[in-house]
Scaffold this motif. Structure first.
Motif, PDB file in Angstrom:
ATOM      1  N   ASP A 139      42.561  38.615 -19.821  1.00 48.50           N
ATOM      2  CA  ASP A 139      42.877  40.107 -20.065  1.00 48.50           C
ATOM      3  C   ASP A 139      42.031  41.004 -19.385  1.00 48.50           C
ATOM      4  N   TRP A 140      40.742  40.608 -19.066  1.00 41.06           N
ATOM      5  CA  TRP A 140      39.586  41.651 -18.457  1.00 41.06           C
ATOM      6  C   TRP A 140      39.093  40.965 -17.297  1.00 41.06           C
ATOM      7  N   ALA A 141      39.405  39.883 -16.806  1.00 38.33           N
ATOM      8  CA  ALA A 141      38.868  39.371 -15.468  1.00 38.33           C
ATOM      9  C   ALA A 141      39.813  38.740 -14.603  1.00 38.33           C
ATOM     10  N   GLU A 142      39.708  38.508 -13.217  1.00 38.82           N
ATOM     11  CA  GLU A 142      40.353  37.802 -12.261  1.00 38.82           C
ATOM     12  C   GLU A 142      39.461  37.103 -11.577  1.00 38.82           C
ATOM     13  N   ARG A 143      39.850  35.908 -11.145  1.00 42.01           N
ATOM     14  CA  ARG A 143      38.951  35.191 -10.245  1.00 42.01           C
ATOM     15  C   ARG A 143      39.711  34.804  -8.820  1.00 42.01           C
ATOM     16  N   GLY A 144      38.559  34.955  -7.897  1.00 44.96           N
ATOM     17  CA  GLY A 144      39.239  35.046  -6.262  1.00 44.96           C
ATOM     18  C   GLY A 144      38.859  33.794  -5.835  1.00 44.96           C
ATOM     19  N   PHE A 145      39.727  33.158  -4.888  1.00 44.30           N
ATOM     20  CA  PHE A 145      39.240  31.735  -4.037  1.00 44.30           C
ATOM     21  C   PHE A 145      39.875  32.036  -2.582  1.00 44.30           C
ATOM     22  N   CYS A 146      39.487  31.205  -1.858  1.00 45.93           N
ATOM     23  CA  CYS A 146      40.036  31.135  -0.635  1.00 45.93           C
ATOM     24  C   CYS A 146      41.367  30.310  -0.515  1.00 45.93           C
ATOM     25  N   THR A 147      42.505  30.539   0.073  1.00 51.83           N
ATOM     26  CA  THR A 147      43.535  29.764  -0.317  1.00 51.83           C
ATOM     27  C   THR A 147      43.627  28.501   0.794  1.00 51.83           C
ATOM     28  N   VAL A 148      42.775  28.877   1.727  1.00 55.02           N
ATOM     29  CA  VAL A 148      42.663  27.663   2.799  1.00 55.02           C
ATOM     30  C   VAL A 148      41.821  26.617   2.413  1.00 55.02           C
ATOM     31  N   GLY A 176      39.620  26.460  -0.534  1.00 60.13           N
ATOM     32  CA  GLY A 176      39.927  26.583  -2.168  1.00 60.13           C
ATOM     33  C   GLY A 176      38.334  26.945  -2.541  1.00 60.13           C
ATOM     34  N   SER A 177      37.548  27.435  -1.891  1.00 64.30           N
ATOM     35  CA  SER A 177      36.232  27.978  -2.238  1.00 64.30           C
ATOM     36  C   SER A 177      36.288  28.933  -3.206  1.00 64.30           C
ATOM     37  N   HIS A 178      35.610  29.157  -4.457  1.00 64.49           N
ATOM     38  CA  HIS A 178      35.383  30.079  -5.359  1.00 64.49           C
ATOM     39  C   HIS A 178      34.661  31.123  -4.685  1.00 64.49           C
ATOM     40  N   LEU A 179      35.322  32.522  -4.733  1.00 65.88           N
ATOM     41  CA  LEU A 179      34.902  33.482  -4.011  1.00 65.88           C
ATOM     42  C   LEU A 179      33.909  34.827  -5.257  1.00 65.88           C
ATOM     43  N   PHE A 180      34.789  34.829  -6.362  1.00 70.41           N
ATOM     44  CA  PHE A 180      34.109  35.974  -7.221  1.00 70.41           C
ATOM     45  C   PHE A 180      34.979  35.780  -8.628  1.00 70.41           C
ATOM     46  N   TYR A 181      34.162  36.188  -9.434  1.00 75.32           N
ATOM     47  CA  TYR A 181      34.935  36.505 -11.107  1.00 75.32           C
ATOM     48  C   TYR A 181      34.518  37.887 -10.996  1.00 75.32           C
ATOM     49  N   ARG A 182      35.936  38.666 -11.309  1.00 78.76           N
ATOM     50  CA  ARG A 182      35.770  40.350 -11.176  1.00 78.76           C
ATOM     51  C   ARG A 182      36.426  40.840 -12.445  1.00 78.76           C
ATOM     52  N   LEU A 183      35.447  41.593 -13.136  1.00 77.47           N
ATOM     53  CA  LEU A 183      36.101  42.274 -14.180  1.00 77.47           C
ATOM     54  C   LEU A 183      37.061  43.360 -13.780  1.00 77.47           C
ATOM     55  N   THR A 184      38.176  43.393 -14.513  1.00 77.30           N
ATOM     56  CA  THR A 184      39.386  44.325 -13.902  1.00 77.30           C
ATOM     57  C   THR A 184      39.079  45.802 -14.327  1.00 77.30           C
ATOM     58  N   ASP A 185      38.483  46.033 -15.443  1.00 75.00           N
ATOM     59  CA  ASP A 185      38.251  47.383 -15.683  1.00 75.00           C
ATOM     60  C   ASP A 185      37.009  47.976 -14.923  1.00 75.00           C
TER      61      ASP A 185
END
Length: 144
Positions: free
Chosen positions: A67-76, A78-87
């Motif tokens: 509910d408070w965060a999302e994770r970003g990744f490269c779609t090519v 698959g590298s993990h790019l970030f964990y971001r707090l949405t608020d």
């Protein structure tokens, strides 16, 4: 020595990159079950605040992991790019994206109560349970 510095990193294939204005030199390990499932082990990341610019955004996928965060990744690649707090839009970035910075220090671990018994880090760190980590984030977000 300052506690932060600018940094630039990129994914494995180079299709995405990240520029941060203030990367913390205090790296941490997250042992929560989501981070371990996402990364195959503890997530080793550093707080990069909100001064973050992403390039190659057409190759960045997002996964809302709570509910408070999302994770970003490269779609090519698959590298993990970030964990971001949405608020707050605060980014926590895997340290491996930035290469081998000798100034980084692993000095804290969170969700220590979820860490499996089969590994330990040798250096002394500040250790927080999941409840303690959430309490710390709540205190920071409610501070004036």
């Amino acid at each position: 020595m300052p506690d932060t510095q600018p940094a630039h990193g990129h994914c494995l294939c180079g299709k995405t990159s990240i520029h941060v204005g203030q990367m913390s030199l205090h790296a941490g390990a997250c042992h929560c079950s989501q981070c371990r499932r996402w990364s195959g082990g503890p997530l080793l990341a550093t707080d990069c605040g909100t001064d973050v610019t992403l390039a190659g955004t057409e190759f960045i996928g997002l996964f809302r992991s709570s509910d408070w965060a999302e994770r970003g990744f490269c779609t090519v690649c698959g590298s993990h790019l970030f964990y971001r707090l949405t608020d707050t839009q605060q980014y926590f970035v895997p340290v491996g994206l930035f290469g081998d910075d000798p100034k980084l220090v692993l000095d804290h671990q969170v969700f220590i109560d979820e860490k499996p018994a089969f590994y330990d880090f040798a250096n002394p760190t500040t250790n927080l349970t999941g409840a303690e980590a959430f309490a710390q984030f709540e205190a920071q977000s409610s501070a004036p």
